[in-house]
Every structure is written in C-alpha cells, then in structure tokens.
Design a protein around this motif. Structure first.
Motif: not given
Length: 598
Positions: A557-582
């Motif tokens: 259950v800890y894994l179900i909580l933590t792994i999606p959170l990690t990948h979500l913040v990485n996605y947000i960080d990448r989105r903020m750096r690169t913007g929306r795809p063309d």
C-alpha cells in the motif's frame, strides 16, 4: 507527442501496482480458514492448557514477595472522584497490540487479551469506563509516569528498577521465561548461552533486563515478539528469550523450534502500572482485582486466555484474596500430550519463506483494514504535516538567506537541531513534553501533536531544500528584476523564489514520501485503534497471526501511494520546464490567423 507514451507508461505502472494488491486479495485457497485458524488474538481456551514448566533452570526462584498488600478495601467503599484520573469516570489505559494472548488487537480493531479483558471487569467493579490506546512498550512506563495514561496494561513484570519510575498493583499473573531454540541446537539451557550466542529479546522488556543484568550477555534487540521469532526461524539468531505465553503461542508445528528451558521472572509477578504518586488508584485497582477473583470472573478469564498452571505457592490478588478456582491444567495438558503422538516434519527454507512473507490468505485479510483504517490516517498525518512543514520550511529558507543575522542565526540553529535529532526523539518530546500543557485543547489525544511533530521535523529539511533552490537561481535574475523597478522583496517574491521552488519539486516530493513513512512513528505516543496508520494496522494483524505477510501487504500500500506520486511530480516538473508539446495548427485556424496579410 513524446510526453504521452511516458504518461501512459507511468499510469500503467500505477495500475499494475493496484492489480498486485487486488490479486493478493483474490488469491489463495481456503483463505478464510487459513487466516482464522491461526488467530493468536482469540482466547485459546482449555484446548491450549499447559502445566507448570518442569524443565526449570536450577537458579529459578520466585524470590521474596515484598509488595503484595495484606488486604484491600471493598469496591463499594472506593470514592472514584478521588482517583486522580485524567478524565473523571474514565480509565485511560496504555497498552500494546503485539503480544497475544496477554495484549493484542482483535479482528474488529478492539484492544483485548487477558490483561485488558481483566482490566475491563476490574473497572466495571469500580464503575469506571475504560479507553485503550496503543503504544510502544519502550515508552509506556514513561507515559504512565508523565500522566499520558492512568494505567499501563502490558503484562509488565514488577522489577525494582521499574518501581523507581511507577507504582504497581498487586499481581494478577506470574511470568515464566522460555528459552526457545531450533530443534537439534546444542543450547539446552540458559547456562549454555555465552558471548558468542546471538540471543533475541524484545527491547525494554524484563527478558532484555534478564539477559543483560543476570546473564551478563549482549542480546540482539527487536521491537516486537513476532519479528524476534521470525529471526530465530530464519537462523539470524541462535536463541530467543521470551515470556512463556508468547513463546508457546508463537511456536507452530513444522517451525523446527522448541522450548529448551524455562525460568521464573525476576520479581515474582505481573501487575498494572500506575503513576507512582497515585496511591488511591493503585488501592482501587487492587480492590477491584480481589473482587473479580472472589466472584469467579478471574478464573473464567484465566482459563479462556492463559490456561496454564500457576507456580506452587503463588496466587493473584492481595494476601487476603481467595485462591481462584482454576481447572486442573496439568491433567488437561497431560491428556492433550497423549493424543499428540505425531510431530510435523520441519518445513523447507523456501516453504518457510513463503509461509512467513507471502501467505496470500493473509494479504486478503489485511487489505480491507489497511484501506479502511490505515490509509486514511496515513494520508491525514502526511498531508497535514506536509502542508504545515512546507509553510515553516519556506519561512526558514527566507530567514536563512536573510541579510539580518537575527533572522539567519535562529533559522540555522533550528535547522541543525531538528535535522540532527532522531525523529522518534522529536515525536516523544512534542507528544509527551507539550502534551500535558495542551491537554485541555487536545483532549489528551496526541494524534494532532504527532502531526505537528512531523511538521517541525520536516520543516528543517524542507527549509534547506527551498534555500538551496533559491540560491541556485542566477544572480542576474535578481539584478534584472531590480533594474526594471522591483524592490528587493518584490524581486524575491515574484521572480527568484518561484524559480527556486520549481527547481526543487522532486526533492520536495522525496521529503513528502519520507513523511508518509515517518507517520508510523506516531504510534509511540499512544493512539486509539481507529487512529492507527498503515504500519500499525499491518503490525496488529501480524500479531494476530504470528505471520509477517500483513506487514508486506502494508508495504504494498505504501508503494501504491509513493510510486505514482514520484512519477506525477516528475511529469509536472518536466511540463513546467518544457511547456506544452507542439501540435499541428488546424488549416482553418491557420487561414484565420493569416487572413488579411500580404
């Protein structure tokens, strides 16, 4: 478009993790039977009757009884308004959840076991309600002494060292120690233990004191009985010194272990712990104990929960209390032994590993409680402490880079202290130190104090994360903002700090994940059964079954909580750096844009 496959892959990971949990609930044959037949937190009854140990160590002796009272007052004469209770009319009790059949949490999430059931009927004789809270044994006596609980109920052996901190009632049980070893071990008794022997004990228990102070050996200390026994079965330790009730309850056919020798506990008996200066409450509990012995309730509970022969010459209660009319446990045990002629073959290492960590029937049993009780409390503690810690951390970061030393120095001192102290120490300092001061606000419930302690701990780390992010922003950003007319505060607030925060998002998520896991430490303060977080729920089920599979289920259950959170913040960080795809511009839209030009 390259972002979409990455998002899909991370979503797939989360779905696969969830599928693992769901499959665990659906797998296994005969899951309900397998899970219930080994419920250590249910009264074993007369079928588990045992005689007094005959293989006693030569040095075993009951010792002189210097503390049992000569007599007690009648319960009707007790004035409950003068017992010094934290809440008038209610007995606040600190107990454990991992030492059945003495103390444990049952499948309904209720604190039970012989010690707690006996305390309930004693309180009923006095006209008191009882409220149980789970805690760790290492801090239980300090919590009783400090006023967190009225009573400590945890099969506590009354040693002279413990009497320096708390007071004790008359005895209601008598403890034997058992030396548990693998079958075929050269260790036949306590005299065979030496400095080269790895001896398992539970930290802070009287068995720990016995090995250290009496045997003069250095034991391997564990947080609970099931973990200690699991290490014995896996060969990580050579012997286990445990209370006889816990040892007999833990050993199952095929485990390849047995009790080689027994000895008496150090100071005679087991009693309830009470604040040292609260003699009226000690006298009241002694009165109630004598009353339940006299009316036969004690004998009924004892026969249901711990059906073992008392040592010769000892009885519970005051010296004036009648001896409880118990069944002939020795005869019952002898009849049981004659009917058990076959010994199950020891399990293979692979089978032992599977049964200990991957019992799918216990996964199925664990997940409902984990999601119903553990998950909400874990999220509440993590979110509240994370939000408060983030605010405090930002203030610390700003103060830490301030040009004013009266802000900078306190921020550095705070950060050094809270980063340097262990998390458990901070939680105990806040919960037990501040708790009595704000008792009227918290209702003597440390749940929110635990969240505050986690926030104070997290803020020291978050402040350093923010500070490093802010200082990583190029100096030219501040200079450019000042050049266009911004003041220093405006430039920092609108230009520098937002860029610094964006740069440290992954590190902030790491800290939040650490908070999710650190929420398990709040159990040290003593929580109600409904306030248990994920790890505590898993450990309670571990105590009920003697199996570590519920802890692995909690880990999932800890894994179900933590792994999606990690990948979500990485996605947000990448989105903020690169913007929306063309994306290609629609032909009609392009024509509209260029209409009227050239």
């Amino acid at each position: 478009m390259a972002v979409l496959p990455a998002v899909r892959s991370r979503a797939l990971i989360a779905v696969l993790l969830l599928a693992v949990g769901l499959s665990a609930t659906a797998c296994g044959t005969g899951s309900d039977d397998a899970a219930t037949e080994r419920n250590l937190c249910a009264p074993p009854g007369l079928a588990a009757a045992s005689a007094a140990p005959t293989n006693l160590a030569e040095s075993a002796a009951a010792g002189s009884d210097r503390y049992t009272t000569a007599t007690t007052a009648a319960p009707a004469s007790i004035d409950v308004s003068k017992l010094g209770l934290i809440t008038p009319g209610k007995l606040s009790v600190g107990t454990l959840s991992d030492a059945p059949p003495s103390i444990c949490v049952d499948q309904q999430g209720t604190f039970t076991g012989f010690d707690n059931e006996l305390l309930k009927v004693i309180a009923a004789k006095l006209g008191l309600q009882v409220e149980f809270s789970g805690t760790e044994f290492a801090g239980l006596l300090a919590q009783v002494s400090g006023g967190r609980f009225d009573v400590g109920s945890s099969n506590i052996t009354t040693t002279d060292a413990r009497r320096q901190l708390v007071g004790f009632t008359n005895g209601y049980d008598f403890g034997y120690f058992s030396l548990v070893v693998p079958n075929g071990s050269p260790i036949k008794g306590f005299s065979d233990l030496n400095r080269g022997t790895r001896i398992a004990v539970v930290q802070g228990t009287v068995q720990d004191e016995f090995v250290v102070n009496q045997l003069r050996l250095d034991p391997v200390k564990f947080p609970d009985y099931n973990t200690a026994y699991a290490n014995l079965k896996s060969g990580q330790v050579d012997a286990w010194v445990a209370p006889s009730a816990q040892a007999e309850g833990a050993i199952k056919p095929g485990d390849g272990t047995s009790v080689s020798q027994n000895t008496f506990s150090l100071d005679n008996f087991v009693g309830y712990a009470v604040a040292k200066n609260n003699q009226p409450l000690i006298d009241a509990l002694n009165s109630g104990l004598d009353a339940v012995i006299a009316d036969g309730t004690y004998a009924e509970l004892y026969a249901q929960w711990v059906p073992r022969q008392l040592p010769p010459g000892w009885k519970p209660g005051s010296k004036a209390a009648p001896a409880p009319q118990l069944p002939d446990f020795a005869a019952l045990a002898a009849g049981k032994q004659t009917g058990e002629s076959e010994q199950n073959a020891p399990k293979s290492t692979v089978q032992q590993l599977k049964d200990t960590f991957f019992d799918w029937s216990l996964y199925r049993k664990a997940f409902p409680d984990l999601f119903k009780t553990g998950l909400p409390n874990t999220l509440i503690l993590a979110v509240v402490s994370g939000a408060l810690g983030t605010v405090l951390g930002m203030l610390l970061a700003v103060a830490g880079i301030s040009r004013t030393r009266w802000l900078r120095w306190p921020a550095r001192v705070y950060t050094d202290i809270f980063r340097g102290l262990p998390a458990v120490v901070i939680i105990l300092l806040i919960g037990l130190g501040v708790g009595p001061v704000v008792r009227n606000l918290t209702g003597n419930n440390p749940y929110w104090l635990g969240a505050v302690a986690l926030a104070l701990l997290a803020s020291a780390y978050i402040g350093e994360i923010f500070r490093s992010g802010i200082q990583s922003v190029e100096a030219g950003q501040l200079e450019a903002a000042r050049a266009i007319g911004f003041g220093y505060r405006q430039a920092m607030t609108l230009v520098v700090i937002p860029q610094g925060v964006r740069r440290v998002l992954p590190a902030l998520m790491n800290q939040f994940i650490a908070l999710i896991k650190d929420s398990s430490l709040i159990y040290f303060l003593g929580l109600l059964a409904t306030q248990r977080e994920l790890f505590a729920v898993g450990r309670d089920l571990n105590a009920q079954t003697g199996n570590l599979s519920p802890l692995v289920a909690a880990g999932l259950v800890y894994l179900i909580l933590t792994i999606p959170l990690t990948h979500l913040v990485n996605y947000i960080d990448r989105r903020m750096r690169t913007g929306r795809p063309d994306r290609p511009i629609d032909q009609v839209e392009a024509a509209t844009i260029t209409e009227g030009r050239g």
